[in-house]
Design a protein around this motif. Structure first.
Motif, short mmCIF file in Angstrom:
data_model
loop_
_atom_site.label_atom_id
_atom_site.label_comp_id
_atom_site.label_asym_id
_atom_site.label_seq_id
_atom_site.Cartn_x
_atom_site.Cartn_y
_atom_site.Cartn_z
N PHE A 146 36.10 38.72 37.91
CA PHE A 146 36.18 39.48 39.15
C PHE A 146 35.94 40.97 38.90
CE2 PHE A 146 38.87 42.18 41.87
CZ PHE A 146 38.27 41.95 43.09
N LEU A 147 36.57 41.51 37.87
CA LEU A 147 36.38 42.93 37.57
C LEU A 147 34.94 43.23 37.18
CD1 LEU A 147 39.63 43.69 35.51
CD2 LEU A 147 39.14 44.27 37.90
N LEU A 148 34.33 42.30 36.47
CA LEU A 148 32.95 42.48 36.04
C LEU A 148 32.00 42.43 37.24
CD1 LEU A 148 31.10 42.84 33.60
CD2 LEU A 148 30.99 40.36 33.38
N LEU A 149 32.23 41.50 38.16
CA LEU A 149 31.39 41.41 39.35
C LEU A 149 31.61 42.59 40.28
CD1 LEU A 149 31.69 37.60 40.20
CD2 LEU A 149 29.74 38.78 39.18
N SER A 150 32.80 43.13 40.27
CA SER A 150 33.13 44.25 41.16
C SER A 150 32.56 45.57 40.67
CB SER A 150 34.66 44.38 41.31
OG SER A 150 35.21 43.22 41.90
N PHE A 151 32.59 45.79 39.35
CA PHE A 151 32.20 47.09 38.80
C PHE A 151 30.94 47.05 37.93
CE2 PHE A 151 36.84 47.22 39.37
CZ PHE A 151 36.95 48.30 40.23
N GLY A 152 30.55 45.85 37.46
CA GLY A 152 29.42 45.78 36.54
C GLY A 152 29.80 46.37 35.19
N PHE A 153 28.82 46.49 34.31
CA PHE A 153 29.08 47.08 32.99
C PHE A 153 29.06 48.61 33.12
CE2 PHE A 153 27.47 42.88 31.71
CZ PHE A 153 28.50 42.52 30.84
N THR A 154 30.12 49.15 33.68
CA THR A 154 30.22 50.59 33.90
C THR A 154 31.55 51.10 33.35
OG1 THR A 154 31.26 50.32 36.07
CG2 THR A 154 28.84 50.39 36.00
N GLY A 155 31.71 52.41 33.41
CA GLY A 155 32.96 53.02 32.99
C GLY A 155 34.12 52.58 33.87
N ASP A 156 33.83 52.36 35.16
CA ASP A 156 34.89 51.92 36.08
C ASP A 156 35.42 50.54 35.68
OD1 ASP A 156 34.70 54.21 37.60
OD2 ASP A 156 33.26 53.34 39.01
N PHE A 157 34.52 49.69 35.16
CA PHE A 157 34.95 48.37 34.70
C PHE A 157 35.91 48.51 33.52
CE2 PHE A 157 34.16 45.16 31.35
CZ PHE A 157 34.76 44.08 31.96
N LEU A 158 35.61 49.38 32.59
CA LEU A 158 36.47 49.57 31.43
C LEU A 158 37.83 50.12 31.85
CD1 LEU A 158 33.92 51.03 28.85
CD2 LEU A 158 34.79 48.68 29.01
N ILE A 159 37.82 51.03 32.82
CA ILE A 159 39.07 51.59 33.32
C ILE A 159 39.91 50.51 33.99
CG2 ILE A 159 40.09 53.18 35.00
CD1 ILE A 159 37.71 55.05 34.49
N ALA A 160 39.26 49.71 34.85
CA ALA A 160 39.98 48.63 35.54
C ALA A 160 40.49 47.59 34.55
CB ALA A 160 39.06 47.97 36.57
N GLY A 162 41.22 48.12 31.41
CA GLY A 162 42.33 48.74 30.68
C GLY A 162 43.61 48.71 31.47
N ARG A 163 43.51 48.96 32.78
CA ARG A 163 44.70 48.91 33.63
C ARG A 163 45.27 47.50 33.70
NH1 ARG A 163 42.52 52.62 38.71
NH2 ARG A 163 42.82 54.67 37.71
N ALA A 164 44.37 46.52 33.78
CA ALA A 164 44.83 45.13 33.85
C ALA A 164 45.54 44.73 32.56
CB ALA A 164 43.63 44.21 34.10
N LEU A 165 44.97 45.09 31.43
CA LEU A 165 45.60 44.76 30.14
C LEU A 165 46.91 45.51 29.96
CD1 LEU A 165 42.45 44.71 27.83
CD2 LEU A 165 43.71 42.75 28.74
N LEU A 166 46.93 46.76 30.40
CA LEU A 166 48.17 47.55 30.31
C LEU A 166 49.26 46.93 31.17
CD1 LEU A 166 49.66 50.03 29.28
CD2 LEU A 166 48.73 51.31 31.23
N GLY A 167 48.88 46.46 32.37
CA GLY A 167 49.85 45.80 33.24
C GLY A 167 50.41 44.55 32.59
N GLY A 168 49.53 43.80 31.91
CA GLY A 168 49.97 42.60 31.21
C GLY A 168 50.93 42.93 30.09
N LEU A 169 50.61 43.98 29.33
CA LEU A 169 51.47 44.39 28.22
C LEU A 169 52.83 44.87 28.71
CD1 LEU A 169 48.91 46.27 25.93
CD2 LEU A 169 50.06 44.10 25.44
N ILE A 170 52.83 45.62 29.80
CA ILE A 170 54.09 46.14 30.33
C ILE A 170 54.97 45.00 30.85
CG2 ILE A 170 55.13 47.50 32.19
CD1 ILE A 170 52.79 49.44 31.93
N LEU A 171 54.38 44.10 31.65
CA LEU A 171 55.18 43.02 32.23
C LEU A 171 55.55 41.99 31.18
CD1 LEU A 171 56.45 41.81 34.72
CD2 LEU A 171 54.28 40.68 35.23
#
Length: 266
Positions: A146-160, A162-171
């Motif tokens: 979903f993130l890949l289809l939403s942002f493509g291979f862009t910097g926004d994808f990497l940011i999104a 990173g936020r998803a992985l960070l959320g997983g690590l926190i929870l």
């Protein structure tokens, strides 16, 4: 909303979501039944759990077969578990609510996949108190796609991402640390590894405020389920269904509940 662009379009997709939910509810219930018993998911046609007879097409119409057969096997007359029609109806309603909430979008497809995994793993967890890793892999993969289809291979994808992985690590990580502390204090396992992995995946889908709400609701729902299921002290209790139900509620109402809570503090 695209869904309500015309009455015909609205009716079409509402009916489609309900039918898809009924069919998937039946299929995922069968999958959970087989996984819980160590059978292959493609292990042939469905059979009556009482007499073992192969079920025909007329026995497999989601929800309606149960009604027409009056809740009994056509051949042996044994009662059919209420788990089947209830599961089908619940998933149909869930699909509809997701569609109404998230409209005709990629996010709707992503969340249908995610919630289907939560639904099936909950059934397995109820049966054997285990959560197969395949559900975590599918859910995490759906988020990545979903993130890949939403942002493509862009910097926004990497940011999104990173936020998803960070959320997983926190929870997941936060609850893991807490469970390790509780293990030391109680001298027994307080939370299973499957639940920790599930929390990590859930953290990929939710913001930090929603993660806090999810954990809070899961604790309350877990207590209620434990009382309803008659859980005994010292006996393993399936926490996956409580986490899944709290995730469903957070997806549908989380943002409104958080906004309401913040408004009370303002």
């Amino acid at each position: 909303m695209l869904l309500f662009a015309s009455p015909f379009l609205s009716a079409y997709f509402i009916i489609l979501s309900l039918l898809l939910g009924l069919v998937m509810g039946s299929a995922l219930n069968c999958l959970a039944f087989r996984l819980a018993r160590g059978e292959k998911w493609s292990g042939g046609r469905s059979r009556c759990p009482s007499c073992g007879s192969t079920l025909g097409i007329g026995d497999l119409i989601p929800l309606f077969s149960y009604i027409f057969l009056r809740g009994r096997c056509r051949r042996c007359g044994e009662k059919i578990s209420m788990r089947y029609p209830v599961s089908e109806a619940v998933l149909a309603l869930l699909y509809l609510l997701i569609l109404l909430k998230y409209d005709l979008s990629l996010e709707t497809i992503e969340l249908i996949v995610f919630c289907s995994c939560l639904f099936c793993l909950s059934l397995v967890d109820l049966d054997i108190q285990e959560i197969p890793d395949r559900f975590h892999i599918i859910s995490a993969s759906a988020r990545l796609v979903f993130l890949l289809l939403s942002f493509g291979f862009t910097g926004d994808f990497l940011i999104a991402l990173g936020r998803a992985l960070l959320g997983g690590l926190i929870l997941g990580g936060g609850v893991l640390v807490l469970s390790l502390v509780m293990d030391r204090l109680l001298h027994k396992e307080s939370l299973g590894g499957g639940d920790i992995k599930l929390l990590f995946v859930m953290g990929m889908y939710f913001s930090l405020p929603c993660c806090c709400l999810l954990i809070f609701m899961a604790a309350i729902i877990g207590i209620v389920l434990a009382l309803c299921l008659g859980a005994k002290k010292g006996v393993a209790f399936p926490f996956g269904p409580a986490l899944s139900l709290s995730a469903f509620l957070t997806l549908l109402f989380g943002e409104k509940l958080i906004s309401l809570y913040m408004g009370l503090l303002a």
